[in-house]
Write an enzyme that holds these catalytic residues in place. Structure first.
Site, mmCIF file in Angstrom:
data_model
loop_
_atom_site.group_PDB
_atom_site.id
_atom_site.type_symbol
_atom_site.label_atom_id
_atom_site.label_comp_id
_atom_site.label_asym_id
_atom_site.label_seq_id
_atom_site.Cartn_x
_atom_site.Cartn_y
_atom_site.Cartn_z
ATOM 1 N N GLU A 208 0.882 -1.174 0.000
ATOM 2 C CA GLU A 208 0.000 0.000 0.000
ATOM 3 C C GLU A 208 0.920 1.224 0.000
ATOM 4 O O GLU A 208 0.982 1.965 -0.971
ATOM 5 C CB GLU A 208 -0.906 -0.017 1.238
ATOM 6 C CG GLU A 208 -1.806 1.216 1.365
ATOM 7 C CD GLU A 208 -2.641 1.230 2.649
ATOM 8 O OE1 GLU A 208 -2.345 0.448 3.583
ATOM 9 O OE2 GLU A 208 -3.590 2.054 2.726
ATOM 10 N N ASP A 286 -12.300 -0.252 1.483
ATOM 11 C CA ASP A 286 -11.343 -0.117 2.584
ATOM 12 C C ASP A 286 -11.990 0.431 3.865
ATOM 13 O O ASP A 286 -12.275 -0.344 4.771
ATOM 14 C CB ASP A 286 -10.135 0.729 2.159
ATOM 15 C CG ASP A 286 -8.863 0.390 2.929
ATOM 16 O OD1 ASP A 286 -8.881 -0.556 3.720
ATOM 17 O OD2 ASP A 286 -7.840 1.073 2.717
HETATM 18 N N1 HPA Z 1 -4.171 -0.055 5.615
HETATM 19 C C1 HPA Z 1 -3.736 -0.610 6.735
HETATM 20 N N2 HPA Z 1 -4.503 -0.769 7.792
HETATM 21 C C2 HPA Z 1 -5.766 -0.369 7.740
HETATM 22 C C3 HPA Z 1 -6.264 0.217 6.616
HETATM 23 C C4 HPA Z 1 -5.429 0.367 5.480
HETATM 24 O O1 HPA Z 1 -5.804 0.870 4.399
HETATM 25 N N3 HPA Z 1 -7.563 0.505 6.886
HETATM 26 C C5 HPA Z 1 -7.809 0.104 8.142
HETATM 27 N N4 HPA Z 1 -6.716 -0.423 8.666
HETATM 28 ZN ZN ZN Z 2 -7.284 -1.986 4.376
#
Ligand code: HPA
Ligand code: ZN
Length: 346
Positions: A208, A286
């Site tokens: 990410e 998400d």
């Molecule tokens: N990334 C990592 N942890 C998370 C996310 C995310 O997008 N959303 C909620 N916890």
């Molecule tokens: Zn997530």
């Protein structure tokens, strides 16, 4: 694959809405809307440190994942009872059904809540009861994936797994979430090995904000079956080749990436390039209450920004069922419903 008829751009939002789909990357705590947060706070005799809903929404501006996680964590403080978890999940499931989500795999964590003095049972029982009711009342299937928090220790992840084991039947898998940078997958090799031995399905957030190396180690060390986000994979052609060859799904969340500044605008997003590369990408929300929209909003805004077409829509919906932890007969039934919508859409 079905021959996909061209659909004019102005009709695409309707097709995207009608299209049956699965959602595979949604944190239930991230679906808690400000209105519901204030209502739960009041019910539990707590206060929210913002004057009103509008003031809270105005605080939802983030420069990176960590800034979001800090606010997100504060929001979870209003959750105190099993009914709170039920109500939060039910609100999401109603919303998902309205977006023609037929199947959803919901992320949650227990470590946040046990850290606030709650038991894992309160969390899991409340969420699971909403999933059962969703099948009966909304006709959608919903399952639960327990995420370990990667900013906490390996020992704490083991403890979370241990606490969840009496409720094993209410869970399909485990995942890995929270602050990615500085917390590589390797830190959780042993707890994932244990979960795997217990028959849990495995996923992890990787790539990410973190480098392609974290995706490699999620696959090789944790042995996950799906990568959550994974948008950094395109920086590494050998990794892309592997993900394509092994058909490892990536659960992409475009509005999240925009709000957390992984991409400077949606027109810069690499979802179209992922599909062109042959990756099994999916679209997901998400943390919809924080990032500006539920799954259909993710589809429509991203399609408009990138000029994606009905063919991409079909591919993404098909990928979502292909990537789901469902049995072959359910998958066939969902694919048939998908084909029917594309065949009859005028
Ligand atoms: N990334 C990592 N942890 C998370 C996310 C995310 O997008 N959303 C909620 N916890
Ligand atoms: Zn997530």
């Amino acid at each position: 694959m079905l021959p996909i008829k061209p659909v004019p751009a102005e009709r695409l939002p309707e097709l995207l809405r009608r299209m049956p789909k699965a959602e595979l990357h949604m944190h239930i705590e991230g679906s808690l809307e400000p209105e519901q947060m204030f209502a739960l706070a009041q019910r539990n005799g707590l206060s929210v440190p913002y004057a009103d809903v509008a003031a809270l929404r105005r605080a939802y501006v983030f420069n990176n994942l960590q800034e979001f996680l800090d606010i997100y964590h504060a929001g979870t403080l209003v959750l105190r009872t099993e009914q709170d978890f039920y109500d939060m999940a039910w609100a999401y499931l109603v919303r998902a059904a309205a977006d023609n989500v037929l199947h959803t795999e919901i992320f949650f964590d227990t470590q946040t809540h046990t850290g606030h003095g709650l038991s894992a049972e309160v969390v899991i029982n409340g969420l699971h009861r909403a999933c059962v009711d969703a099948q009966a009342q909304l006709g959608i299937s919903a399952v639960l994936i327990l995420c370990f928090l990667r900013h906490l220790s390996e020992a704490e992840a083991f403890e979370a797994l241990e606490q969840a084991l009496p409720l094993r039947d209410k869970l399909v898998g485990v995942g890995l979430a929270s602050s990615e940078l500085g917390h590589p997958p390797e830190k959780f090799a042993r707890v994932f090995a244990k979960a795997r031995a217990l028959g849990f399905r495995l996923v992890a957030h990787a790539g990410e904000e973190g480098p392609p190396a974290y995706i490699w180690s999620a696959l090789d060390v944790l042995k996950v079956e799906r990568i959550d986000h994974g948008v950094q994979a395109l920086r590494d052609p050998a990794l892309v080749a592997r993900l394509v060859h092994e058909r490892i799904p990536l659960t992409v969340c475009p509005l999240s990436n925009l709000k957390l500044r992984v991409f400077s605008s949606l027109t810069e997003h690499n979802l179209g390039r992922m599909l062109e590369a042959g990756l099994v990408a999916t679209v997901n929300s998400d943390d919809p209450a924080y990032f500006g929209g539920y799954i259909n909003e993710n589809f429509t805004q991203t399609f408009a920004a990138l000029g994606l077409t009905a063919r991409h829509a079909y591919q993404l919906a098909r990928n979502s069922f292909a990537a789901s932890f469902i049995d072959a007969s359910a998958r066939r039934a969902y694919h048939d419903r998908l084909d029917e919508v594309f065949e009859t859409f005028e």
